[in-house]
Design a protein around this motif. Structure first.
Motif, PDB file in Angstrom:
ATOM      1  N   MET A   1     -32.885  -2.854  14.952  1.00  0.00           N
ATOM      2  CA  MET A   1     -33.400  -1.501  14.757  1.00  0.00           C
ATOM      3  C   MET A   1     -33.879  -1.336  13.324  1.00  0.00           C
ATOM      4  O   MET A   1     -33.697  -2.237  12.487  1.00  0.00           O
ATOM      5  CB  MET A   1     -32.307  -0.483  15.077  1.00  0.00           C
ATOM      6  CG  MET A   1     -31.031  -0.686  14.294  1.00  0.00           C
ATOM      7  SD  MET A   1     -29.657   0.346  14.873  1.00  0.00           S
ATOM      8  CE  MET A   1     -29.297  -0.331  16.469  1.00  0.00           C
TER       9      MET A   1
ATOM     10  N   THR B   1     -32.189   3.697  11.068  1.00  0.00           N
ATOM     11  CA  THR B   1     -31.430   3.944  12.303  1.00  0.00           C
ATOM     12  C   THR B   1     -30.005   3.403  12.164  1.00  0.00           C
ATOM     13  O   THR B   1     -29.028   4.063  12.537  1.00  0.00           O
ATOM     14  CB  THR B   1     -32.118   3.261  13.507  1.00  0.00           C
ATOM     15  OG1 THR B   1     -33.502   3.566  13.466  1.00  0.00           O
ATOM     16  CG2 THR B   1     -31.512   3.716  14.810  1.00  0.00           C
TER      17      THR B   1
ATOM     18  N   LEU C   1     -26.161  10.467  14.454  1.00  0.00           N
ATOM     19  CA  LEU C   1     -27.135  10.492  15.550  1.00  0.00           C
ATOM     20  C   LEU C   1     -26.867  11.652  16.502  1.00  0.00           C
ATOM     21  O   LEU C   1     -25.720  12.034  16.700  1.00  0.00           O
ATOM     22  CB  LEU C   1     -27.101   9.154  16.295  1.00  0.00           C
ATOM     23  CG  LEU C   1     -27.810   8.054  15.498  1.00  0.00           C
ATOM     24  CD1 LEU C   1     -27.284   6.695  15.863  1.00  0.00           C
ATOM     25  CD2 LEU C   1     -29.320   8.129  15.706  1.00  0.00           C
TER      26      LEU C   1
ATOM     27  N   CYS D   1     -29.638   5.818  20.545  1.00  0.00           N
ATOM     28  CA  CYS D   1     -30.405   5.827  19.290  1.00  0.00           C
ATOM     29  C   CYS D   1     -31.901   6.059  19.502  1.00  0.00           C
ATOM     30  O   CYS D   1     -32.650   6.179  18.529  1.00  0.00           O
ATOM     31  CB  CYS D   1     -30.224   4.506  18.540  1.00  0.00           C
ATOM     32  SG  CYS D   1     -28.515   4.118  18.166  1.00  0.00           S
ATOM     33  N   LYS D   2     -32.357   6.092  20.754  1.00  0.00           N
ATOM     34  CA  LYS D   2     -33.804   6.054  20.973  1.00  0.00           C
ATOM     35  C   LYS D   2     -34.523   7.304  20.463  1.00  0.00           C
ATOM     36  O   LYS D   2     -35.722   7.260  20.205  1.00  0.00           O
ATOM     37  CB  LYS D   2     -34.126   5.812  22.451  1.00  0.00           C
ATOM     38  CG  LYS D   2     -33.773   6.951  23.397  1.00  0.00           C
ATOM     39  CD  LYS D   2     -34.168   6.559  24.812  1.00  0.00           C
ATOM     40  CE  LYS D   2     -34.045   7.714  25.787  1.00  0.00           C
ATOM     41  NZ  LYS D   2     -32.653   8.209  25.936  1.00  0.00           N
TER      42      LYS D   2
ATOM     43  N   VAL E   1     -34.429   8.480  17.625  1.00  0.00           N
ATOM     44  CA  VAL E   1     -34.948   8.252  16.270  1.00  0.00           C
ATOM     45  C   VAL E   1     -35.668   6.917  16.128  1.00  0.00           C
ATOM     46  O   VAL E   1     -36.304   6.660  15.110  1.00  0.00           O
ATOM     47  CB  VAL E   1     -33.814   8.322  15.216  1.00  0.00           C
ATOM     48  CG1 VAL E   1     -33.199   9.709  15.194  1.00  0.00           C
ATOM     49  CG2 VAL E   1     -32.752   7.276  15.477  1.00  0.00           C
ATOM     50  N   ASP E   2     -35.582   6.044  17.139  1.00  0.00           N
ATOM     51  CA  ASP E   2     -36.151   4.698  16.981  1.00  0.00           C
ATOM     52  C   ASP E   2     -36.461   4.106  18.361  1.00  0.00           C
ATOM     53  O   ASP E   2     -35.572   3.571  19.023  1.00  0.00           O
ATOM     54  CB  ASP E   2     -35.135   3.825  16.231  1.00  0.00           C
ATOM     55  CG  ASP E   2     -35.704   2.464  15.865  1.00  0.00           C
ATOM     56  OD1 ASP E   2     -36.866   2.163  16.247  1.00  0.00           O
ATOM     57  OD2 ASP E   2     -34.985   1.696  15.191  1.00  0.00           O
TER      58      ASP E   2
END
Lengths: 260, 153
Positions: free
Chosen positions: A35, A39, A48, A129-130, A132-133
């Motif tokens: 990542m 992140t 997050l 996490c998706k 933000v990334d």
């Protein structure tokens, strides 16, 4: 070498394992999710939006291992005795390393469970996490090590299965049909013995209680093991009289602990 | 969660261990540590030394499991457990338990839990040496009671 999931006509089938002997099976698998550095930093700080990422991914991995048979068509349902999922945050490579370990005493291996745990833990990390990334990549999912069963031990480091299997055959031939028993601390001094091997045939029932009876049959001094204060570890985990044993197991008897 | 669980004959340095636990971290608000020391009186009044035996392999795994259990019960950033083995004399440190958290209550309670649990679950045995001979130390009901209270909380 044949593919065991194909029958004589080349059709998929589930391997009948009813006649295979139960042995201790272990497998360790690894993987990673790469990542952006930002992140990873958010993940480390717990910043997050979906909350505690690692705790959620760990539970997801453990749950997945238990449900592997629902995902992989010809895989048996297994009563896993241990599943662990560990994460290592690697700032130098901008990734989270995921490692899963599965164990049971049974008739089939636990490689698929360990690999499934790693895969689903990685997928859960992606999901958490998706926001933000979106460019994260999951890679390097692989079996690192497996132990037990007919094909013996294998590890990625030593590479070749046949070498490791033959080494295992040499070094465990004497305990394949026996259990190793250790006596520790005060119990070792009282019984005047540190270690012995007990043949499988000398154990009347395949549990810790059976081991005690087998020992008493060999020498009445082992009646000391019937004292309720005597503790027992089976393969280095605290266990009770009813715990099932398998050939090759390591059993230790010892007095109440007094550390600290 | 960073876990350090070690069994060693050598002495430990609590300052070094605390630095290792907190190095590079800015999210830790509290570190609570407990150090156990060898006293010169126990079951007999003239203890000159003690010998610590353990079960290699299982001991490290048991300490690791205790740290994991603590982190499941309290929000911890790190746990360090170090237990010495071999021959120790009165005045020497024998065990270190250290818990790091954002807030002090979690760190205090986790450290207490770790020691109570270690005393009843980690495979260590003490043999005390005195002027009048050596003997294996007996378990204490008070240690069992202390560990039991965590079962119900």
């Amino acid at each position: 070498m044949t593919l065991t999931h194909l029958n004589a006509r080349g059709e998929a089938h589930m391997v009948d394992v009813a006649d295979k002997q139960e042995t201790r099976r272990e497998a360790r698998a690894c993987g990673a999710i790469h990542m952006q550095a930002s992140t990873l930093a958010l993940l480390a700080e717990g910043g997050l939006p979906k909350g505690d990422v690692l705790a959620t991914a760990r539970i997801a991995g453990i749950q997945a291992a238990k449900r592997t048979h629902e995902l992989i068509p010809l895989c048996h349902a297994l009563a896993l005795s241990k599943v662990s999922v560990e994460f290592t945050l690697d700032a130098s490579s901008n990734c989270v390393h995921v490692e899963a370990f599965c164990r049971l005493n049974g008739r089939t291996g636990v490689e698929m469970e360990a690999l499934t745990a790693v895969s689903v833990a990685c997928l859960t990390l992606y999901d958490m996490c998706k926001a933000v990334d979106r460019g994260m990549t999951i890679d390097g999912v692989c079996l690192e090590e497996k132990r037990g069963g007919r094909s013996g031990n294998w590890s990625r480091e030593s590479g070749s299965e046949s070498d490791d299997t033959s080494a295992r055959k040499v070094d465990t031939s004497s305990v394949e049909n026996a259990v190793t028993i250790h006596f520790l601390a005060e119990l070792r001094e009282r019984l005047a013995i540190a270690e012995l091997t007990l043949d499988w045939a000398q154990i009347p029932s395949q549990d810790i209680a059976g081991v005690k009876l087998g020992l008493i049959d060999r020498d009445p001094k082992f009646k000391a093991l019937l004292d309720q204060r005597v503790l027992c570890a089976l393969n280095q985990a605290m266990s009770q009289d009813g715990a099932a044993i398998a050939p090759g197991d390591e059993i230790a008897f010892f007095p109440p602990v007094t550390g600290g | 969660m960073m876990i350090v669980a070690r069994v060693q004959p050598a002495a430990f340095d609590i300052g070094v261990e605390q630095c290792a636990l907190t190095d590079g971290r800015t999210d830790i608000g509290a570190v609570v540590s407990f150090t156990g020391w060898v006293r010169d009186f126990n079951e007999r009044p003239d203890v000159t030394a003690l010998t610590l035996e353990h079960f290699p392999g299982m001991t490290e795994a048991a300490l690791h499991a205790i740290a994991q259990e603590a982190s499941a019960r309290w929000p911890l950033q790190g746990v360090t457990i170090i237990h010495r083995v071999g021959r120790l004399e009165p005045g020497e440190a024998i065990v270190l338990a250290m818990a790091a958290s954002a807030h002090r209550h979690a760190a205090f309670e986790a450290c207490d839990f770790i020691m109570d649990t270690l005393k009843t679950r980690a495979p260590f045995w003490k043999k005390e040496h005195t002027e009048s001979g050596s003997y294996w130390v007996s378990e204490r009901q008070s240690d069992r009671d202390a560990a039991d209270r965590w079962e119900h909380s």
